[in-house]
Each structure stands twice: as structure tokens, then as C-alpha cells.
Design an enzyme around this catalytic site. Structure first.
Site, mmCIF file in Angstrom:
data_model
loop_
_atom_site.group_PDB
_atom_site.id
_atom_site.type_symbol
_atom_site.label_atom_id
_atom_site.label_comp_id
_atom_site.label_asym_id
_atom_site.label_seq_id
_atom_site.Cartn_x
_atom_site.Cartn_y
_atom_site.Cartn_z
ATOM 1 N N GLU A 95 -32.039 -81.990 76.091
ATOM 2 C CA GLU A 95 -31.294 -81.229 74.826
ATOM 3 C C GLU A 95 -31.993 -81.108 73.513
ATOM 4 O OE1 GLU A 95 -28.072 -84.111 73.445
ATOM 5 O OE2 GLU A 95 -28.156 -84.722 75.642
ATOM 6 N N CYS A 155 -34.681 -80.478 66.455
ATOM 7 C CA CYS A 155 -34.785 -81.846 66.845
ATOM 8 C C CYS A 155 -35.071 -81.710 68.323
ATOM 9 C CB CYS A 155 -33.753 -82.695 66.666
ATOM 10 S SG CYS A 155 -33.683 -84.413 67.375
ATOM 11 N N CYS A 191 -34.743 -92.274 78.484
ATOM 12 C CA CYS A 191 -35.627 -93.170 77.697
ATOM 13 C C CYS A 191 -35.374 -94.798 78.374
ATOM 14 C CB CYS A 191 -35.241 -93.236 76.252
ATOM 15 S SG CYS A 191 -36.044 -94.074 75.250
ATOM 16 N N CYS A 218 -32.115 -99.059 73.414
ATOM 17 C CA CYS A 218 -31.297 -99.250 72.343
ATOM 18 C C CYS A 218 -29.817 -99.047 72.612
ATOM 19 C CB CYS A 218 -31.695 -98.191 71.306
ATOM 20 S SG CYS A 218 -33.430 -98.178 70.892
ATOM 21 N N CYS A 233 -27.490 -95.881 71.912
ATOM 22 C CA CYS A 233 -27.915 -94.605 72.183
ATOM 23 C C CYS A 233 -27.561 -94.104 73.697
ATOM 24 C CB CYS A 233 -29.465 -94.403 72.131
ATOM 25 S SG CYS A 233 -30.162 -93.092 72.667
ATOM 26 N N CYS A 255 -27.290 -87.869 70.651
ATOM 27 C CA CYS A 255 -28.369 -87.698 71.422
ATOM 28 C C CYS A 255 -28.308 -88.296 72.877
ATOM 29 C CB CYS A 255 -29.766 -88.542 70.381
ATOM 30 S SG CYS A 255 -30.897 -89.099 71.445
HETATM 31 S S1 SF4 Z 1 -32.766 -94.329 70.220
HETATM 32 FE FE1 SF4 Z 1 -32.415 -93.724 72.336
HETATM 33 S S2 SF4 Z 1 -34.142 -92.265 72.499
HETATM 34 FE FE2 SF4 Z 1 -34.658 -93.151 70.841
HETATM 35 S S3 SF4 Z 1 -35.946 -95.181 71.275
HETATM 36 FE FE3 SF4 Z 1 -34.039 -95.854 71.415
HETATM 37 S S4 SF4 Z 1 -33.231 -95.614 73.613
HETATM 38 FE FE4 SF4 Z 1 -35.138 -94.213 73.314
#
Ligand code: SF4
Length: 343
Positions: A90, A103, A110, A114, A117, A331
Site C-alpha cells: 500500500e 508515503c 515487516c 513494533c 504497527c 500503515c
Molecule cells: S513501524 Fe511497522 S513498518 Fe515500521 S519498522 Fe516498525 S514494524 Fe516495521
């Protein structure tokens, strides 16, 4: 088959040489890539034999726009794109007075973990190629019908976990044969992979570096960002100082405000103390609430007080304007919810 958008001009020159074609043809081909054509046969000034060679070696396929969501409030667009292998990514296009900004994602998923996220919930599927990052901008411009002049690498994926492709993308997008977007109009956001910050400083570029900080102590940061187990805040700040020394650029610190987690007056003061005297800027981000966790957004009055305290420490601060709140999809969340509906 390799996508031709993955090649730099030098790589295309090399290919021409290896294929017994004149070097000047590479410039002609590259120029066509940024015009409104669909295939190599539309490249009118190329000989037929070269078109055939290009057809049998490369594709110039764009990702397919699987879904397009437009905010009725501010015109923000979220695009869900299907890549050649069927993976979904996306990107988000925001309209500002100073121009259009996109963006982009740098990985499918990923692996950084985090807690706040949605991109990381199913881990990292694969890295994006330089061309796949670039094509988000190209498709974005087509959908918008306007030029995009600013890029943020802040979508799904950790850019420094896909370092070589990201650097290649930055070079192509900045080149005059590419989209010619100035380095100072590009921001790269990292969760804080220290050795790569140092490498990036040595690249001799003028990109704005943004650090996802979100906490002022290592212990608290470890609770929400596993990368904090590897690199301390002190190591990150030292690497940022090196980046500032090498590039002369101000570093941005992203601080997502989570209600009753990191938004107290004490938190504001310790952030102020931590960053005082560093050539930097803080972006306060009221979080997008997502159904995958129970984090809540800080009240807007408290956000203002937090910002005021930082300013008292001489730390330049802005509160990120909420964009596209009616097409709310943090995101990584768009891809996830779409994939769930397909199951
Ligand atoms: S915020 Fe999300 S996309 Fe960015 S590094 Fe952390 S887990 Fe990965």
C-alpha cells in the site's frame, strides 16, 4: 522476468553494450519509461530488433491498482497495489499546499515487530526491488493526474532492512533521467538500525532522516519496539549526531503519542532533555487506533501541552496533521483487512 524500472541508466547502458546495441539507446529507452506508454512497441524511435530484444528480456508492467480509497475530508488517497507476483502493498498520497506527497512501502510486511504497527503482524514476506518502490510513485502520479514532489519512506517495511534496494531507488528517483525529485524532498524513516544510519550518513546524500523514537527510556522502548533490545537510545542519538555532522541536515524524531503509555508531562520533559541541543525536529503523531491492539489516542489538548513543553526545551515540534481519517487504515492495515476478506 525482470522489470526494466529496476535498472539504473548505467545498468541499462551495460545491457545495451552486452547486447551489441549503441549506448545512446539506453537514454532513449529510459526517457520513454516516464512517458504515458504501455509497452516497448510504443517506443517510436527504437529499431524493431531492439524492441524485440527488450520484449524478450524485460517487462515494463506497472503494479495493478487493486483498490483506491479517497478521503472526502482532504483528498488523501490510499492505494492497494498488486505486484507482479500477486503480493499486495500500500501507499498513501497526501495533498498539501506545498505539493503532493507520497508515503511508499519498502517491503511486503515487516519483521521489526513494533507493537503499534499492523504491517508487522504477519512478519516480512519479502523485500521490494528498487523498481517496485519507484513504481508506487509512478502509479501514484498516474492515479492523481498530477506531479508528486515529495516522498516519505514510511509505509510498510523498514527501509534499512532493505538497504541496497532503497539506496538504488533513491538514486533513480532523484536522477534527472528519473523523476527528478530533489533529495531534500525525500524523508526516510527508520526504527533505529544504528550501523545503517552510519552507512547512510556516508552515502553523501541530502535525504531527511527520521527516527521512530516513541519512548525516552530504553526499557519502555523495548516494550513497544523489539529493535530497542539491540540498539540503545544513546547509540541512536550518537549515530544521528554523526548523520547531522556529515550531511548538515536536521534529523526528525517521530514520537507516536499513546494515551497513558508515553504521553505524560514527565515523558515530555524527558524527551525535551534528551533532544535539547541536537539539530532536530520532533513530529508528534497522535496514533491511529487499530483493532489489532488496545492502544488509545492521546486527547488533543494533552498533545498541545506535550508540544509546548518540548518547545520550552528549545526543541522544534510539530503535531502531525491527521490525513485521511475517514479512510482510516493505519500503515499495513489496508493490506491485512483486504487479505482477510479474500480468505
Ligand atoms: S513501524 Fe511497522 S513498518 Fe515500521 S519498522 Fe516498525 S514494524 Fe516495521
Amino acid at each position: 522476468m525482470k522489470n526494466i524500472y529496476d535498472l539504473t541508466l548505467d545498468e541499462l547502458k551495460l545491457w545495451m553494450k552486452e547486447n551489441k546495441e549503441s549506448e545512446f539507446r539506453s537514454k532513449q529507452v529510459i526517457e520513454w519509461l516516464y512517458k504515458d506508454i504501455k509497452n516497448f512497441d510504443d517506443m517510436k524511435n527504437l529499431p524493431k530488433a531492439l524492441k524485440e530484444k527488450l520484449n524478450s528480456n524485460f517487462t515494463m508492467e506497472l503494479p495493478k491498482v487493486e483498490h483506491e480509497y479517497t478521503s472526502r475530508l482532504d483528498g488523501t488517497k490510499k492505494l492497494l497495489l498488486a505486484l507482479q507476483d500477486g503480493n499486495l502493498i500500500e501507499c498513501v498520497i497526501m495533498k498539501y499546499n506545498h505539493g503532493n506527497s507520497i508515503c511508499v512501502s519498502t517491503q511486503v510486511g515487516c519483521r521489526m515487530g513494533c507493537k503499534f504497527c499492523a504491517s508487522t503482524i504477519d512478519g516480512r514476506v519479502r523485500d521490494l526491488t528498487a523498481g517496485e518502490i519507484l513504481l508506487q510513485v509512478i502509479v501514484g502520479q498516474k492515479v492523481l493526474g498530477e506531479r508528486i514532489s515529495n516522498i516519505v519512506l514510511m509505509g510498510s517495511g523498514e527501509p534499512f532492512d532493505n538497504y541496497d534496494n532503497v539506496i538504488k531507488f533513491l538514486k533513480i528517483v532523484n536522477a534527472d533521467y528519473g523523476l527528478n525529485i530533489g533529495q531534500r524532498h525525500i524523508t526516510l524513516s527508520t526504527c533505529g538500525i544504528v550501523p545503517k544510519i552510519i552507512d547512510f550518513a556516508d552515502e553523501d546524500m541530502q535525504i531527511t532522516l527520521a527516527i521512530s523514537l516513541h519512548s525516552t527510556t530504553d526499557d519502555r522502548r523495548k516494550e513497544i519496539m523489539p529493535i530497542a533490545n539491540k540498539y540503545s537510545i544513546k547509540e541512536i542519538l550518537d549515530a544521528c549526531k554523526y548523520y547531522i555532522d556529515k550531511t548538515g541536515r536536521r534529523v526528525s524524531f517521530e514520537y507516536s503519542l499513546v494515551k497513558e503509555v508515553n504521553d505524560s508531562l514527565e515523558d515530555a520533559k524527558s524527551l525535551g532533555k534528551l533532544l535539547k541541543g541536537i539539530l532536530c525536529h520532533v513530529n508528534l503523531i497522535p496514533i491511529n487506533e487499530i483493532k489489532e491492539n488496545s492502544y488509545k489516542k492521546t486527547d488533543s489538548e494533552e498533545v498541545k501541552i506535550f508540544a509546548k513543553i518540548l518547545k520550552e526545551y528549545g526543541v522544534e515540534t510539530t503535531v502531525r496533521r491527521e490525513m485521511g481519517s475517514d479512510i482510516n487504515a493505519a500503515c499495513g492495515q489496508l493490506r491485512r483487512s483486504y487479505m482477510e476478506t479474500q480468505k
